[in-house]
Design an enzyme around this catalytic site. Structure first.
Site, PDB file in Angstrom:
ATOM      1  N   ASP A  10       0.887  -1.692   0.046  1.00  0.00           N
ATOM      2  CA  ASP A  10      -0.285  -0.103  -0.055  1.00  0.00           C
ATOM      3  C   ASP A  10       0.471   1.300  -0.451  1.00  0.00           C
ATOM      4  O   ASP A  10       0.079   1.672  -0.786  1.00  0.00           O
ATOM      5  CB  ASP A  10      -0.797  -0.041   0.854  1.00  0.00           C
ATOM      6  CG  ASP A  10      -1.798  -1.017   1.576  1.00  0.00           C
ATOM      7  OD1 ASP A  10      -2.222  -1.458   0.043  1.00  0.00           O
ATOM      8  OD2 ASP A  10      -2.523  -1.330   2.158  1.00  0.00           O
ATOM      9  N   ARG A  53     -19.483  -5.439 -20.601  1.00  0.00           N
ATOM     10  CA  ARG A  53     -20.031  -5.586 -19.437  1.00  0.00           C
ATOM     11  C   ARG A  53     -19.186  -4.666 -18.700  1.00  0.00           C
ATOM     12  O   ARG A  53     -18.298  -3.982 -19.120  1.00  0.00           O
ATOM     13  CB  ARG A  53     -19.751  -6.239 -18.571  1.00  0.00           C
ATOM     14  CG  ARG A  53     -20.557  -7.932 -18.988  1.00  0.00           C
ATOM     15  CD  ARG A  53     -20.959  -8.851 -17.833  1.00  0.00           C
ATOM     16  NE  ARG A  53     -21.403 -10.497 -18.453  1.00  0.00           N
ATOM     17  CZ  ARG A  53     -21.155 -11.285 -18.015  1.00  0.00           C
ATOM     18  NH1 ARG A  53     -20.481 -11.065 -16.944  1.00  0.00           N
ATOM     19  NH2 ARG A  53     -22.495 -12.143 -18.191  1.00  0.00           N
ATOM     20  N   ARG A  59      -6.218  -0.511   2.296  1.00  0.00           N
ATOM     21  CA  ARG A  59      -7.160  -0.214   3.268  1.00  0.00           C
ATOM     22  C   ARG A  59      -7.244   0.765   3.608  1.00  0.00           C
ATOM     23  O   ARG A  59      -8.382   1.602   4.054  1.00  0.00           O
ATOM     24  CB  ARG A  59      -7.068  -1.551   4.804  1.00  0.00           C
ATOM     25  CG  ARG A  59      -7.302  -2.734   4.090  1.00  0.00           C
ATOM     26  CD  ARG A  59      -6.557  -3.515   5.427  1.00  0.00           C
ATOM     27  NE  ARG A  59      -7.505  -3.042   6.919  1.00  0.00           N
ATOM     28  CZ  ARG A  59      -6.841  -3.443   8.018  1.00  0.00           C
ATOM     29  NH1 ARG A  59      -6.147  -4.748   7.870  1.00  0.00           N
ATOM     30  NH2 ARG A  59      -7.250  -3.055   8.934  1.00  0.00           N
TER      31      ARG A  59
END
Length: 364
Positions: free
Chosen positions: A138, A173, A182
């Site tokens: 992250d 789609r 997070r």
């Protein structure tokens, strides 16, 4: 000199190159290296008076033990998510110090993310020599521009997003691809930008479905192949949908992820089919890319050099493109997130490059 090394938190590619670098750099100085298995949990499992527990949770590291591991992902020392201050029987910091003393370990190098490095800072404050190495895909450890694992995670994500286009296009789609992240949406932002997806939803900016969904609908209609792609951070929030408990590790969250929830809203409101894919652990799987090998090698060598010069209580860093180091408790001083004003168009849900000159390589 006898030094220890451990890895904690989630695994990322680049840990093994760093372990190899620490080991070989230390051996060149005539030092002894002991690897601790399973991060801080391993230290808590060791009874200094029990040779069997020592053998189970330590691993002597020599040249042969680290041969070729730089080509491997993950960590040969295994890992855990545990802070010795928060276990059920109370703060076990004293036990960690007792084990290190009993084994004759004079300094330790810790490789981890926010949780692992917070205890590293605590251990240093208690007077034990520690050098911490930031790693997380992250890239959200405060105090460094770069963490081991980030480049590989972005590269893996871009490859997967582009591969998924074939299925999304074939079925006409809207693709919803969820990436780990997070607290910080940096991985999603950069991967979405490099893969040139239509929209990217990051953890720092809640998604307004009344604005996002019409944009995706128009994206799909405007493309001759009649499809669209949206990347979304695991930690993103969506207005009007049930929230996710982001305080738990991913392995303990059983409810539908944010990508699934967004896809349900697309199908319900736009009446369009979706392809939903959470890349999850694939982002951190496999061998490290060239960047994470380089940074792993460099961080490991710098860690040993700092111990050699008796400058412990430091966290190695990359700042403005240069290797450096800061006080080990620097990560406690803030939160690293995306510069929304400079790098993200919150109305269009897209990365934006306000300026390039003078920016670091990753544009964060």
């Amino acid at each position: 000199m006898h030094i220890g090394i451990l890895t904690g938190g989630g695994d990322v590619p680049g840990l093994n190159p760093c372990i190899r670098s620490v080991t070989l750099s230390a051996i060149a100085l005539g030092w002894r290296v002991t690897g601790f298995r399973r991060g801080w949990e391993g230290l808590l499992k060791i009874d200094p008076d029990d040779p069997a527990s020592i053998a189970a949770y330590t691993r002597p590291l020599d040249r042969e033990a680290v041969r070729g591991i730089d080509r491997m992902g993950g960590t040969i020392l295994h890992t855990s998510r545990l802070d010795p201050r928060t276990v059920t029987d109370g703060d076990r910091s004293d036990h960690v110090l007792r084990v290190l003393d009993a084994l004759g370990v004079e300094a330790i190098v810790t490789l981890g993310g926010d949780g692992t490095l917070r205890f590293s800072a605590h251990l240093a404050a208690l007077g034990f020599p520690v050098i911490s190495v930031p790693k997380t895909m992250d890239n959200d450890v405060f105090g460094t521009d770069y963490c081991i694992g980030f480049s590989t995670a972005v590269s893996r994500s871009v490859e997967a997003i582009n591969a998924l286009r074939t299925t999304i296009e074939s079925h006409e789609r809207i693709g919803v691809i969820e990436l780990f992240g997070r607290r910080s949406g940096e991985t999603a932002l950069l991967a979405g930008f490099l893969a040139q997806v239509d929209r990217t939803v990051i953890a720092e900016v809640p998604a307004d479905l009344d604005r996002l969904l019409p944009l995706l609908g128009r994206d799909k209609k405007s493309r001759p192949a009649n499809y669209a792609v949206c990347v979304i951070s695991e930690g993103a929030t969506i207005g009007g949908t049930e929230g996710n408990d982001m305080t738990k590790p991913a392995s303990q969250r059983f409810e539908a992820g944010v990508g699934q929830r967004l896809a349900r809203e697309i199908e319900a409101r736009l009446k369009q089919g979706t392809v939903v894919q959470s890349l999850a652990y694939l982002m951190r799987a496999g061998e490290p890319d060239a960047m994470d090998r380089m940074v792993g090698f460099a961080f490991g060598g710098l860690a040993v050099q700092l111990i050699q010069s008796k400058r412990t209580g430091r966290m190695v860093t990359l700042s403005d493109g240069k290797y450096s180091h800061v006080p080990i408790d620097t990560l406690l001083g803030g939160t690293k997130t995306v510069d929304v004003g400079g790098l993200y168009d919150a109305d269009a849900y897209r990365a934006k490059l306000m300026r390039i000159e003078g920016m670091p390589m990753f544009l964060y």
